[in-house]
Design a protein around this motif. Sequence first.
Motif, short mmCIF file in Angstrom:
data_model
loop_
_atom_site.label_atom_id
_atom_site.label_comp_id
_atom_site.label_asym_id
_atom_site.label_seq_id
_atom_site.Cartn_x
_atom_site.Cartn_y
_atom_site.Cartn_z
N GLU A 170 3.74 59.81 56.17
CA GLU A 170 2.50 59.53 56.90
C GLU A 170 2.04 60.79 57.65
O GLU A 170 2.83 61.43 58.36
CB GLU A 170 2.74 58.41 57.91
CG GLU A 170 1.52 57.99 58.70
CD GLU A 170 0.51 57.23 57.87
OE1 GLU A 170 -0.66 57.15 58.31
OE2 GLU A 170 0.87 56.72 56.80
N ARG A 204 -4.98 62.99 60.81
CA ARG A 204 -5.84 62.70 59.67
C ARG A 204 -7.30 62.61 60.12
O ARG A 204 -7.60 62.02 61.16
CB ARG A 204 -5.43 61.39 59.00
CG ARG A 204 -6.42 60.85 57.99
CD ARG A 204 -5.88 59.66 57.23
NE ARG A 204 -4.89 60.09 56.24
CZ ARG A 204 -4.19 59.24 55.50
NH1 ARG A 204 -4.31 57.94 55.67
NH2 ARG A 204 -3.35 59.72 54.60
N ASP A 217 -5.71 65.92 55.99
CA ASP A 217 -4.43 65.36 56.38
C ASP A 217 -3.49 66.51 56.75
O ASP A 217 -3.44 67.52 56.04
CB ASP A 217 -3.79 64.57 55.24
CG ASP A 217 -4.44 63.22 55.00
OD1 ASP A 217 -3.99 62.53 54.07
OD2 ASP A 217 -5.39 62.86 55.72
N ALA A 274 0.57 67.05 57.61
CA ALA A 274 1.88 66.40 57.61
C ALA A 274 2.69 66.79 58.83
O ALA A 274 2.53 67.89 59.37
CB ALA A 274 2.64 66.78 56.34
N TRP A 293 -7.29 60.02 63.08
CA TRP A 293 -6.05 59.35 63.45
C TRP A 293 -5.04 60.38 63.93
O TRP A 293 -4.93 61.45 63.34
CB TRP A 293 -5.44 58.62 62.26
CG TRP A 293 -6.15 57.37 61.84
CD1 TRP A 293 -5.92 56.09 62.23
CD2 TRP A 293 -7.22 57.29 60.89
NE1 TRP A 293 -6.78 55.22 61.60
CE2 TRP A 293 -7.59 55.93 60.76
CE3 TRP A 293 -7.91 58.25 60.13
CZ2 TRP A 293 -8.59 55.51 59.91
CZ3 TRP A 293 -8.92 57.83 59.29
CH2 TRP A 293 -9.25 56.48 59.19
N GLY A 319 -0.86 57.92 63.52
CA GLY A 319 -1.14 56.59 63.01
C GLY A 319 -2.10 55.78 63.84
O GLY A 319 -2.47 54.66 63.46
#
Length: 243
Positions: free
Chosen positions: A2, A6, A30, A32, A66, A69
């Motif tokens: 995840e 993001r 994104d 990581a 985000w 999350g």
Amino acid sequence: MEPILRAHRLRKHYGTGTGLVRAVDDVDLDVAPGEALGVVGPSGCGKSTLLHLLGMLDRPDGGQIWLGGERVDRLSETAAARLRRRAVGFVFQAFHLVDELTARENVELPALLAGASPRAARRRAAALLDRVGLADRAAHLPAQLSGGQRQRVAVARALVNDPGLLLADEPTGNLDTAATGEVLRLFDELRAEGRTLVIVTHDSRIAAAADRLITMRDGVFVDQTVLGRTGHGTGLGAISGLV
């Protein structure tokens, strides 16, 4: 894995009509956990605007962000400030140190604002100043430090609350070659530790501290290069505007 950070169709425009500036134009990104991402491009291409949006220092006109999350682009100012204090560290081109505070007090300040005890904040500040090679400058005011030393204090301050994400905006822009080398070595150490970094700059030397390098022009991403450790920079999400 995840993403820790993001963005989806992120947008920030200024002006209207013929004066419209698409500073960030439907960007997808994104990042990581543990990735060191460099975003390069000429002045005025939207790099700093992008970073301010990702760090909740500015609100987008459209799109979604985000962090860990959690969707953050809709947070209230108070909630965003609380999350920034805990989860995001910032390093700026102009350092943004408080002139009246010593190096140690500048590093302590975010920890105190986050609720740490004075003793814990001082202990953490001392350890970080030692880490960046400035233990002997802890009692010095910013005006008594060189540009490179001030930027290393700023990095220590950014790390004092142990954030999951470090955002750096043109961190070498005001530094000479020697000081730039010092700061880049520090970023490379953080990268090797597995810290998550997003560094925007016009200085291509930042590639030395990155796993992935994205080129930005006119508000969009136009190219990316995977540079670093295996497992980072590939398959981490769409990048809008690549040509």
